[in-house]
Design a protein around this motif. Sequence first.
Motif, PDB file in Angstrom:
ATOM      1  N   VAL A   1       0.865  -1.176   0.000  1.00 58.40           N
ATOM      2  CA  VAL A   1       0.000   0.000   0.000  1.00 58.40           C
ATOM      3  C   VAL A   1       0.903   1.228   0.000  1.00 58.40           C
ATOM      4  O   VAL A   1       1.626   1.473   0.978  1.00 58.40           O
ATOM      5  CB  VAL A   1      -0.948   0.006   1.213  1.00 58.40           C
ATOM      6  CG1 VAL A   1      -1.787   1.277   1.223  1.00 58.40           C
ATOM      7  CG2 VAL A   1      -1.839  -1.226   1.197  1.00 58.40           C
ATOM      8  N   THR A   2       0.887   2.002  -1.077  1.00 57.62           N
ATOM      9  CA  THR A   2       1.791   3.128  -1.246  1.00 57.62           C
ATOM     10  C   THR A   2       0.992   4.432  -1.344  1.00 57.62           C
ATOM     11  O   THR A   2      -0.212   4.464  -1.108  1.00 57.62           O
ATOM     12  CB  THR A   2       2.664   2.948  -2.502  1.00 57.62           C
ATOM     13  OG1 THR A   2       1.820   2.982  -3.656  1.00 57.62           O
ATOM     14  CG2 THR A   2       3.399   1.614  -2.456  1.00 57.62           C
ATOM     15  N   ARG A   3       1.678   5.485  -1.755  1.00 58.28           N
ATOM     16  CA  ARG A   3       1.026   6.790  -1.887  1.00 58.28           C
ATOM     17  C   ARG A   3      -0.022   6.792  -2.991  1.00 58.28           C
ATOM     18  O   ARG A   3      -0.982   7.567  -2.944  1.00 58.28           O
ATOM     19  CB  ARG A   3       2.075   7.859  -2.198  1.00 58.28           C
ATOM     20  CG  ARG A   3       3.070   8.091  -1.075  1.00 58.28           C
ATOM     21  CD  ARG A   3       4.195   9.002  -1.546  1.00 58.28           C
ATOM     22  NE  ARG A   3       3.686  10.230  -2.148  1.00 58.28           N
ATOM     23  CZ  ARG A   3       3.366  11.311  -1.466  1.00 58.28           C
ATOM     24  NH1 ARG A   3       3.518  11.329  -0.142  1.00 58.28           N
ATOM     25  NH2 ARG A   3       2.925  12.394  -2.067  1.00 58.28           N
ATOM     26  N   THR A   4       0.162   5.933  -3.991  1.00 62.34           N
ATOM     27  CA  THR A   4      -0.754   5.919  -5.138  1.00 62.34           C
ATOM     28  C   THR A   4      -1.405   4.570  -5.386  1.00 62.34           C
ATOM     29  O   THR A   4      -2.311   4.480  -6.217  1.00 62.34           O
ATOM     30  CB  THR A   4      -0.001   6.350  -6.410  1.00 62.34           C
ATOM     31  OG1 THR A   4       1.122   5.486  -6.611  1.00 62.34           O
ATOM     32  CG2 THR A   4       0.494   7.789  -6.276  1.00 62.34           C
ATOM     33  N   GLN A   5      -0.946   3.534  -4.709  1.00 62.92           N
ATOM     34  CA  GLN A   5      -1.482   2.190  -4.917  1.00 62.92           C
ATOM     35  C   GLN A   5      -2.241   1.739  -3.669  1.00 62.92           C
ATOM     36  O   GLN A   5      -1.647   1.600  -2.600  1.00 62.92           O
ATOM     37  CB  GLN A   5      -0.354   1.194  -5.226  1.00 62.92           C
ATOM     38  CG  GLN A   5       0.447   1.517  -6.478  1.00 62.92           C
ATOM     39  CD  GLN A   5      -0.396   1.391  -7.738  1.00 62.92           C
ATOM     40  OE1 GLN A   5      -1.295   0.549  -7.832  1.00 62.92           O
ATOM     41  NE2 GLN A   5      -0.113   2.248  -8.728  1.00 62.92           N
TER      42      GLN A   5
END
Length: 540
Positions: free
Chosen positions: A464-468
């Motif tokens: 879980v990232t900034r965009t995903q």
Amino acid sequence: MVEVENLEALKEVVGVDVVLENEPKKRGCCGWFFLTPIDWIKMLSTETHWSFVFGVVVVYGISQGLGGALARVGTEYYMKDVQKVQPSEAQVYAGITSIPWIVKPLWGLLTDVLPIFGYRRRPYFMLAGFLGVTSMLLVSLHGKLHLALAVLSLTAGSAGVAIADVTIDACVAQNSIIHRSLASDMQSLCSLTASIGALVGFFISGIFVHLIGPKGVFGLLTIPATLVILVGTLLDEPPVTDFNYKQVLVVRPYVNYWFIIPCIFIPSYLEVLTGESKVNQKFADARKAMWTTLKFPLVWRPCLYMYLSFVLSLDVNEGLFYWYTDSKAGPSFSKETVGYILSVGPVGSLLAAILYQNALKDYPFRDLLFWAQLLSGLSGMLDLMLVLRWNLVFGIPDFVAIVIDEGVSKMVGKLKWMPLLVLSSRLCPPGIEGTFFALLMSIDNAGVLSSSWGGGLLLHILKVTRTQFHNLWLAILIRNILRIMPLCLIFLVPRGDQDSTFLPDEVLVASKEEETEESPEEEAKNIELVPLVNNNVDDR
């Protein structure tokens, strides 16, 4: 009856209305609403001292309540937009900044046994305010502050708030002993100012972040810290004139035994190195009593449950924050909207406190914690519904759904936290109630820290990232399942009701034998730290 007849006769002779000096004045509804709290605060100021009431309002209402709300929203946007870290990293850094709250017993012992320039409280308020001012100025004024220095500054600011919290707790405890009949009023003042401050702080936080940015918000936080310094200047405190600094308590951890908590190593007990001073002897006796108490199953088993119940409730709030402010995957809430949403949390906490006080305080601990833990897991499904956008299928707008989620989650969290507070107070041996209670609160805070770091690890594993955010729903589902697991450990909680005594007879008998009769003033001088509700745990 005679007084009333004489009053009527006097009215007839004089020809005007006469009011008895002690006769209560009638007020309208609006007058009661506004004047009664003012009279209550005036009464507390008269019975204690106005500087004490001012200190409670500043520390609980402005520093922790309003300032804590501004700091939370400002920090989230600072990590996201300025430092541009991933959600998992922001989760870990949030745990690091909470470390000063874990060592609250250390701050409490310092204020109790080590006066500075002849005062036990005032210098620590000034130290706390100085830490807050310098750390917030550094973050707000530095153009490109390195991430490590930013986290260090935020941790220093958190330490300032924690030191001020412990110091005002000690003042509340001292005044609660001198003015026993006003003890509940003082705690009500603390809770009320903290709730109002948090409500106002969250409501305006998004507006300020939008207008001046997160770094500008950190600049505003120097105002609460400056007010804390003012509390240290104005506080009415008698000086300590007979303290011998040559017999100051010096402690060091034993190296042959450690009580291990995941990710944190806390010395299980301390060694006194100096002579047989009165302070050292009291500390040694308190250490022995705490260790003896912790060895009883009726004590360590509830402590283990409290720690595990926080650890297993993984904190993935940073992932949710990044999602609902994302313009593509999430609902793209504005900064103002985020502040309005978070302002619902204090309202839910306040409703939970009212519900607990009026309907739930007579239920047994085990039953109440069972249902609170179950509701904690079920309420987490609201997050899952929001992330999967099921709310839109049922025609519920995103804003309405997340407002309900925020209010319900904070309400359930408060309903779980309040019986844990009462249970902790029931586990404290007489004579060292304050220090032992601070120890239990530190264990709970260690559980919150482990939860934050565990949640960050989970977000990292699920990418879980900034965009995903494809796996964010899975992280929430795993968190909800783990929240149910403490139900398998509910047997660790005693069966008794909230008026029961759970301490073994050996502890109670030993404490009674060591007790000596003291006047309220003498007892206040030897006061142990008695922390109130720790909102650091409650807010997570």
